[in-house]
Design an enzyme around this catalytic site. Structure first.
Site: not given
Length: 799
Positions: A496, A499, A610
């Site tokens: 994705f 972070v 998930d």
């Protein structure tokens, strides 16, 4: 050839050791000093004393550090008076004290123990470094009765070692002070002290201002540290608190001799407990404070209460019968202005007033309370009720139903409410109208479940979107918080994006999930995650603080969790040993409760889709929190299952009906949870297997061992031999029940939570789904996945 190489390496090590032996001493006496380059070592070579230069500094200091970790300096002698070259000498001076001298100067010492030594014994003193890390000055007289003349444990710097006291001890005030910086061990702006007034507590000061406090000792532990006893339950740590006419001290105990741990403070206003991880050859943080916004002293001002379980902008509320001092500040979601008595409220002096019980709290700062340890709780209530100036009361000792009496007469400052089962009861004086409005005398101060999930609830006249439960961060503030997304602040990276850790202007720590332009999580998944998490409130779900959308940049701002994700510990041989069975079982239960909340206890039924180890984050006390709701789906209350043509998930965790047919339900999450439970027990990934040889995955291996009653082979070797066999075996069986091939055979999450909490008989699991998966779980390419259960083949889209 290998033998010759090993022999040469051993010989070189022996030669180096012989060269160093002359510089290692066990004592300092009047005839034996320590020069820069020499070392004083403890008997078992646990600690070393010598000269060092911190960080990039060229100044020389005398300090104590662990023999195996030079970076962990635990004490500094001349912290404010460095030696500017290498000519320093640590010696016994003419008056019998240990002193640091500058070789080129005949002036006074740069540092000295500075105690009174009798003329008779001033030539007989000596210095030893004990294996506890304590540096002691003693004399060598045969008939000496005075014992230790001076010890470093009475003069700590920034580190608290095991068995070292902090507090007031026979006239001495023992406390910690931070370093100025990593390059300067001089006395810093932060200090950790014991406040003896009222009911004793430990307070962390920053620039002489209260920054954080432990809460008072309630007979079991510090009231403001509700999870501190979890560690002592593991028989690793404990706290000894003494409160009598001679001393008010706390001693931190390490019960397991194999554990090496320290408590340290730094100049940023942080207190941390660190443990040495030998296989990793490094220190790991196992507890820290402050971590939550509510940890900041006085966050909600006088007569305000900070709620740990709500979103950060809704942290503050007023006590019953009180209202914000500044309504405008409250609208801006700032509670530091505190609260005041409501306008027009009747008198609370003998006018029918009663007490409202607020449970699960760190009680207000007790430094100015009146304490009577001999009163019962009933007598305490009458005492407070009879005095119109008394605004609240609580028990001083929570054991055996509560005893002792604390009463407050001024501002009620720094009150925090925890989740159920933590903290203690506080009774607030309120007029009769307030108690009638509440309907009962007990007020939980808790907010209900989410009513809806639309984050763009309110539309302004200019058409812009706002949301009263969600904070929108501007890009500039995020860039400042993360130091322009510096590599040093990067916490991790996935498909994705990345972070980053950030620190907001008010000191709050955050985690910024910066979505990649090529992320598998598009705008719709981004909105899904925002909609869902912004309204979900559960101790086992990660808290979403807000979001930031700027052009093509999409970012989610979460609470910062210091211990990363579960897979960081679980699948690493050097770190898995940090998770003992109790810690793992607590994580198993916490995840189950979080999933149950999604399926049943929130207003809408949510399927996560998930559940996996990397999506389970761990806070400072290793409490698990489910994260990443980008794939989550909301289904109707009466809906059993739904279908999709686009199967997206993570190899190894998807149920067969979802992977092969696109059908998903709450039982799909149960399957994923079962896989995760078995991974937690075994310490192995379900995706680790030999695809070419068509060996079964972890589920298949566990199933075969379970049938053959070889459960010991299932358990992570790092747990041996100290784990409860019956409890572990029961959890394995629950995991196998969750991964049964057909969804109808699997239990619900409410049944799973019940099975984990009660030692009731379990049914025998049926054959699980053995699905062979890609050997590369991070593969981006779609792949046809065969099943040895003759299930229909479908296309999987990897995350």
């Amino acid at each position: 050839m290998h033998f010759a190489k090993d022999f040469l390496n051993t010989l070189l090590q022996l030669l180096l050791l012989l060269q160093l032996c002359h510089s290692l001493d066990t004592t300092i006496t009047s005839s034996k000093s320590i020069k820069d380059g020499d070392f004083l070592v403890s008997e078992n070579q646990t600690f070393v004393l010598g000269f060092f230069s911190p960080g990039t500094s060229s100044n020389r200091y005398v300090g104590i550090w662990y023999e195996f970790s030079e970076d962990m300096v635990v004490w500094v002698a001349n912290r404010d008076n460095p030696v500017n070259d290498t000519s320093g000498i640590l010696t016994i001076s003419a008056d019998g004290n240990l002193a640091l001298l500058h070789n080129s100067s005949r002036g006074p010492p740069l540092w000295s123990t500075n105690v009174s030594v009798s003329p008779v014994s001033n030539n007989s003193t000596m210095v030893q470094l004990l294996d506890s890390g304590n540096l002691v000055l003693v004399n060598q007289l045969v008939n000496n009765q005075s014992g230790v003349l001076w010890q470093s444990f009475d003069h700590p710097t920034h580190v608290l070692l095991a068995n070292m006291k902090i507090g007031l001890d026979h006239g001495k005030n023992i406390f910690l002070t931070s370093w100025n910086s990593k390059n300067d061990p001089g006395t810093g702006v932060c200090s950790l002290k014991t406040e003896p007034n009222g009911s004793p507590q430990i307070i962390l000061y920053k620039s002489r201002t209260k920054w954080w406090r432990s809460g008072q000792w309630n007979g079991l532990h510090w009231n403001g540290l509700p999870n501190i006893n979890r560690q002592s339950n593991n028989h690793a740590f404990d706290i000894a608190f003494v409160n009598n006419k001679d001393e008010v001290t706390t001693k931190w105990l390490v019960l397991d001799p194999s554990v090496i741990s320290v408590i340290a403070i730094d100049g940023s206003g942080s207190i941390q407990q660190l443990a040495w991880q030998g296989q990793r050859q490094g220190w790991v943080t196992i507890w820290s404070a402050p971590t939550d916004v509510c940890d900041k002293y006085g966050r909600c001002g006088p007569f305000g209460i900070c709620n740990t379980y709500t979103a950060n902008w809704e942290k503050c509320a007023c006590f019953p019968g009180y209202e914000p001092n500044s309504p405008e500040d409250w609208k801006l979601r700032e509670g530091s202005g505190g609260c005041k008595r409501q306008k027009g409220a009747p008198s609370m002096c003998k006018n029918g007033e009663e007490f409202v019980k607020i449970p699960n709290v760190k009680v207000p700062d007790p430094s100015t309370i009146k304490l009577d340890i001999n009163l019962t709780m009933a007598a305490c209530e009458q005492k407070c009720l009879s005095n119109c100036s008394c605004l609240a009361y609580a028990s001083a000792d929570v054991r055996n139903g509560g005893s002792g009496c604390m009463t407050w007469y001024g501002d009620l400052m720094d009150t925090t409410q925890f989740t159920q089962g933590q903290g203690q009861d506080l009774y607030i004086r309120a007029d009769a109208i307030v108690t009638v409005q509440k309907g009962v005398k007990e007020v939980a101060c808790q907010k209900g479940d989410a009513v809806d999930f639309d984050p763009y609830r309110d539309t302004t006249q200019d058409g812009s979107k706002t949301h009263k439960d969600l904070e929108y961060f501007d890009l500039k503030s995020i860039l400042v918080a993360t130091d322009n997304f510096s590599a040093s602040n990067k916490l991790g990276e996935g498909g994705f994006g990345s972070v980053y850790k950030g620190i907001l202007a008010d000191g709050e720590e955050i985690a910024v999930k910066r979505l990649s332009k090529h992320s598998g999580q598009g705008l719709e998944q981004f909105k899904t995650e925002v909609k869902l998490i912004s309204k979900l409130q559960h101790r086992n779900l990660v808290r979403l603080l807000g979001c930031c959308i700027n052009s093509e940049e999409k970012m989610l701002i979460y609470e910062y969790l210091p211990n990363k994700s579960l897979d960081f510990f679980l699948f690493d041989r050097s770190r898995s040993s940090l998770l003992d069975w109790k810690e793992r079982f607590d994580i198993i239960i916490g995840i189950a409760r979080g999933v149950l909340y999604l399926h049943q206890d929130s207003r809408l039924k949510i399927i996560h889709r998930d559940i996996k180890a990397s999506n389970i984050l761990l806070d400072s006390t290793m409490n698990p929190k489910i994260s990443d709701f980008g794939l989550a789906k909301i289904i109707g209350e009466d809906q059993i299952q739904t279908n999709t043509n686009r199967v997206i998930g993570t190899y190894g965790y998807m149920s067969p009906e979802y992977a092969m047919e696109g059908r998903y339900s709450t039982k799909s999450d149960v399957f994923s949870y079962g896989v995760l439970l078995l991974e937690i027990i075994s310490g192995k990934r379900n995706s680790d297997y030999d695809i070419e040889r068509r060996t079964p995955n972890l589920i298949g291996q566990i199933w075969e061992m379970w049938r053959e009653r070889q459960t010991s082979g299932i358990v992570d070797p790092s747990l041996s031999p100290s784990y409860p066999v019956h409890e572990v075996s029961r959890c394995i069986q629950i995991g196998l029940l969750c991964v049964q091939e057909y969804a109808t055979d699997r239990p619900t999450m409410s049944e799973v939570v019940c099975m984990l909490g009660k030692d009731t008989p379990l049914t025998s699991p049926k054959k699980p789904a053995f699905i062979l998966q890609s050997s590369n779980p991070n593969s981006e390419a779609p792949r046809r996945v065969p099943s040895i259960n003759n299930v229909t083949i479908t296309m999987l889209e990897a995350r």
